[in-house]
Write a protein that holds these residues in place. Sequence first.
Motif, PDB file in Angstrom:
ATOM      1  N   ILE A 199       1.354  -1.180   0.088  1.00 14.82           N
ATOM      2  CA  ILE A 199       0.109   0.084   0.196  1.00 14.82           C
ATOM      3  C   ILE A 199       1.205   1.177   0.294  1.00 14.82           C
ATOM      4  CG2 ILE A 199      -1.949   1.293   0.838  1.00 14.82           C
ATOM      5  CD1 ILE A 199      -2.933  -1.480   2.383  1.00 14.82           C
ATOM      6  N   ILE A 200       0.993   2.021  -0.862  1.00 17.15           N
ATOM      7  CA  ILE A 200       1.731   3.732  -1.248  1.00 17.15           C
ATOM      8  C   ILE A 200       0.686   4.366  -1.137  1.00 17.15           C
ATOM      9  CG2 ILE A 200       2.387   5.315  -2.688  1.00 17.15           C
ATOM     10  CD1 ILE A 200       3.471   1.941  -2.513  1.00 17.15           C
ATOM     11  N   ASN A 201       1.223   5.221   0.405  1.00 13.32           N
ATOM     12  CA  ASN A 201      -0.124   6.752   0.623  1.00 13.32           C
ATOM     13  C   ASN A 201       0.335   7.493  -0.015  1.00 13.32           C
ATOM     14  OD1 ASN A 201       0.017   9.208   2.186  1.00 13.32           O
ATOM     15  ND2 ASN A 201      -1.646   7.559   3.054  1.00 13.32           N
ATOM     16  N   ASP A 202      -0.420   8.192  -0.662  1.00 14.91           N
ATOM     17  CA  ASP A 202      -0.398   9.486  -0.998  1.00 14.91           C
ATOM     18  C   ASP A 202      -1.029  11.151  -0.660  1.00 14.91           C
ATOM     19  OD1 ASP A 202      -0.976  12.465  -2.965  1.00 14.91           O
ATOM     20  OD2 ASP A 202      -2.253  10.477  -4.832  1.00 14.91           O
ATOM     21  N   PRO A 203       0.351  11.711   0.279  1.00 16.54           N
ATOM     22  CA  PRO A 203      -0.329  12.357   1.063  1.00 16.54           C
ATOM     23  C   PRO A 203      -0.934  13.860   0.353  1.00 16.54           C
ATOM     24  CG  PRO A 203       1.843  11.331   1.640  1.00 16.54           C
ATOM     25  CD  PRO A 203       1.838  11.365   0.131  1.00 16.54           C
ATOM     26  N   SER A 204       0.056  13.751  -0.534  1.00 20.25           N
ATOM     27  CA  SER A 204      -0.634  14.731  -1.703  1.00 20.25           C
ATOM     28  C   SER A 204      -1.879  15.429  -1.554  1.00 20.25           C
ATOM     29  CB  SER A 204      -0.400  15.345  -3.354  1.00 20.25           C
ATOM     30  OG  SER A 204       1.146  15.205  -2.975  1.00 20.25           O
ATOM     31  N   HIS A 205      -2.297  14.124  -1.949  1.00 25.18           N
ATOM     32  CA  HIS A 205      -4.346  14.384  -2.315  1.00 25.18           C
ATOM     33  C   HIS A 205      -5.623  13.656  -1.542  1.00 25.18           C
ATOM     34  CE1 HIS A 205      -3.610  13.705  -6.900  1.00 25.18           C
ATOM     35  NE2 HIS A 205      -4.312  13.897  -6.942  1.00 25.18           N
ATOM     36  N   ILE A 206      -4.737  13.421  -0.166  1.00 27.94           N
ATOM     37  CA  ILE A 206      -4.858  12.789   1.100  1.00 27.94           C
ATOM     38  C   ILE A 206      -5.130  14.615   1.643  1.00 27.94           C
ATOM     39  CG2 ILE A 206      -4.885  13.075   3.605  1.00 27.94           C
ATOM     40  CD1 ILE A 206      -4.076   9.501   2.984  1.00 27.94           C
ATOM     41  N   CYS A 207      -4.338  15.614   1.337  1.00 34.24           N
ATOM     42  CA  CYS A 207      -4.014  16.871   2.378  1.00 34.24           C
ATOM     43  C   CYS A 207      -4.292  18.427   1.034  1.00 34.24           C
ATOM     44  CB  CYS A 207      -1.996  17.294   2.246  1.00 34.24           C
ATOM     45  SG  CYS A 207      -1.229  15.719   3.320  1.00 34.24           S
ATOM     46  N   GLY A 208      -4.590  17.694   0.205  1.00 34.67           N
ATOM     47  CA  GLY A 208      -4.657  18.925  -0.691  1.00 34.67           C
ATOM     48  C   GLY A 208      -3.725  20.176  -0.493  1.00 34.67           C
ATOM     49  N   ASN A 209      -3.099  20.252   0.840  1.00 32.74           N
ATOM     50  CA  ASN A 209      -1.647  21.879   1.059  1.00 32.74           C
ATOM     51  C   ASN A 209      -0.624  21.062   1.534  1.00 32.74           C
ATOM     52  OD1 ASN A 209      -2.398  22.148   4.198  1.00 32.74           O
ATOM     53  ND2 ASN A 209      -3.959  22.176   3.870  1.00 32.74           N
ATOM     54  N   ALA A 243      -2.458  23.703  -7.552  1.00 32.39           N
ATOM     55  CA  ALA A 243      -0.998  24.485  -6.771  1.00 32.39           C
ATOM     56  C   ALA A 243      -1.006  23.971  -5.929  1.00 32.39           C
ATOM     57  CB  ALA A 243      -1.011  25.588  -7.642  1.00 32.39           C
ATOM     58  N   LYS A 244      -1.625  23.687  -4.753  1.00 33.03           N
ATOM     59  CA  LYS A 244      -0.735  23.756  -3.225  1.00 33.03           C
ATOM     60  C   LYS A 244      -0.512  22.971  -3.159  1.00 33.03           C
ATOM     61  CE  LYS A 244      -5.172  27.203  -2.463  1.00 33.03           C
ATOM     62  NZ  LYS A 244      -6.335  27.892  -1.814  1.00 33.03           N
ATOM     63  N   GLN A 245      -0.931  21.867  -3.657  1.00 28.66           N
ATOM     64  CA  GLN A 245      -0.200  19.774  -2.453  1.00 28.66           C
ATOM     65  C   GLN A 245       0.841  20.090  -3.084  1.00 28.66           C
ATOM     66  OE1 GLN A 245      -4.088  18.560  -3.789  1.00 28.66           O
ATOM     67  NE2 GLN A 245      -2.800  16.995  -5.258  1.00 28.66           N
ATOM     68  N   GLN A 246       1.470  20.964  -4.483  1.00 29.08           N
ATOM     69  CA  GLN A 246       3.092  20.436  -4.633  1.00 29.08           C
ATOM     70  C   GLN A 246       3.822  21.032  -3.912  1.00 29.08           C
ATOM     71  OE1 GLN A 246       2.759  19.504  -9.509  1.00 29.08           O
ATOM     72  NE2 GLN A 246       0.703  20.769  -9.599  1.00 29.08           N
ATOM     73  N   LEU A 247       4.895  20.428  -4.003  1.00 29.08           N
ATOM     74  CA  LEU A 247       6.139  20.664  -2.804  1.00 29.08           C
ATOM     75  C   LEU A 247       7.886  20.965  -4.392  1.00 29.08           C
ATOM     76  CD1 LEU A 247       6.247  18.093  -0.547  1.00 29.08           C
ATOM     77  CD2 LEU A 247       6.065  20.299   0.205  1.00 29.08           C
TER      78      LEU A 247
END
Length: 369
Positions: A199-209, A243-247
């Motif tokens: 299982i791979i976690n996707d923090p970007s889409h969970i957080c949205g920021n 844009a808000k969730q990218q690093l």
Amino acid sequence: MKLSLNIQPLHTWIDVKNEPLLISGPCSAETEEQLLNTARLLANTGKVSILRAGIWKPRTRPGEFEGIGSIGLEWLKKAKEETGLPIATEVATASHVEECLKAGVDVLWVGARSTVNPFTVQEIADALKGVDIPVMVKNPVNPDLSLWIGALERINNAGITKIAAIHRGFTSFEKTSYRNVPMWELAIQLKTICPELPIINDPSHICGNRELIPYVAQKALDLDMQGLMIESHINPLVAWTDAKQQLTPEALSKIISELNLRVAASKNEDFMDALADLRNRIDKIDDQLIQKLGERMALVEKIGNFKKENNVTILQVKRWEEIIQKSLAFGGAFNLDANFTKKFLELVHGESIRKQTEIMNEAKIPNKS
């Protein structure tokens, strides 16, 4: 319930440069320059194992940027040739699969909007028959474990054994700090019924920021997830999507460096002995909890019969409000989180209502004499 899938271990189908497995790249491939420059910086961190980029973007409303399309596959190929990183993208149709295979894409994933539709997943699965390629399946947008499992089964039944799940959170009507509520319990349930499934976690889409990403990433690793998919853009402020969730690659590298990697089990005998003792004590308390719940439900049935005999309604709002207020105060004295206490009480109350409803509507058994 146990889920039986024919799965190859993650380490056999991807070279993990460093732990954890990190899949990163822009939400969308926008221009050749943007993608290549981002890929170079990500490769230079030495922490990324797979380069990702969205080529076709399923948007909520028409008129929004829906991906650069097939030309982006050529840019991904160039990025792969230059950096040596395997490349990954999302597929939503059979034609997407065919184009990706022709372009030499190394890893595919099925998006949350596709997972929710068994017809779409089956179309993708049919296009994958006879192909040996890793496929990752995101959870559906709505919290439905069966849909997630069904999508994994369809892909696996097509002969894909290099398979993983992606936990990206779930849509909720409630306003929270997250873009998509994690609902960690669903990912834990999936891991419980299929322990061998990565299982791979996707923090970007969970957080949205981007601010919440370190916290979610750490929690995912603490829950023994096998990797992270985090979006990265050379200049997130001008990104065409999300844009808000990218690093930036630099910020991503810093976050990964600061994560605390823990082991699933320890070889320290003193630790294991102490842990076993604590677990035994928890087991005894759990047994007592179940016993007390059983005793409570037996009393609920007596109350249900008493109400039926006296033609009294099941729901007593004032009584329920009193229970909530008293139990929240009592739970707080034991440092129990108020939301947890309330949810627990609501579950117990719901079962009590169900039992009393059965009693109230029980058909009379005809006299056989």
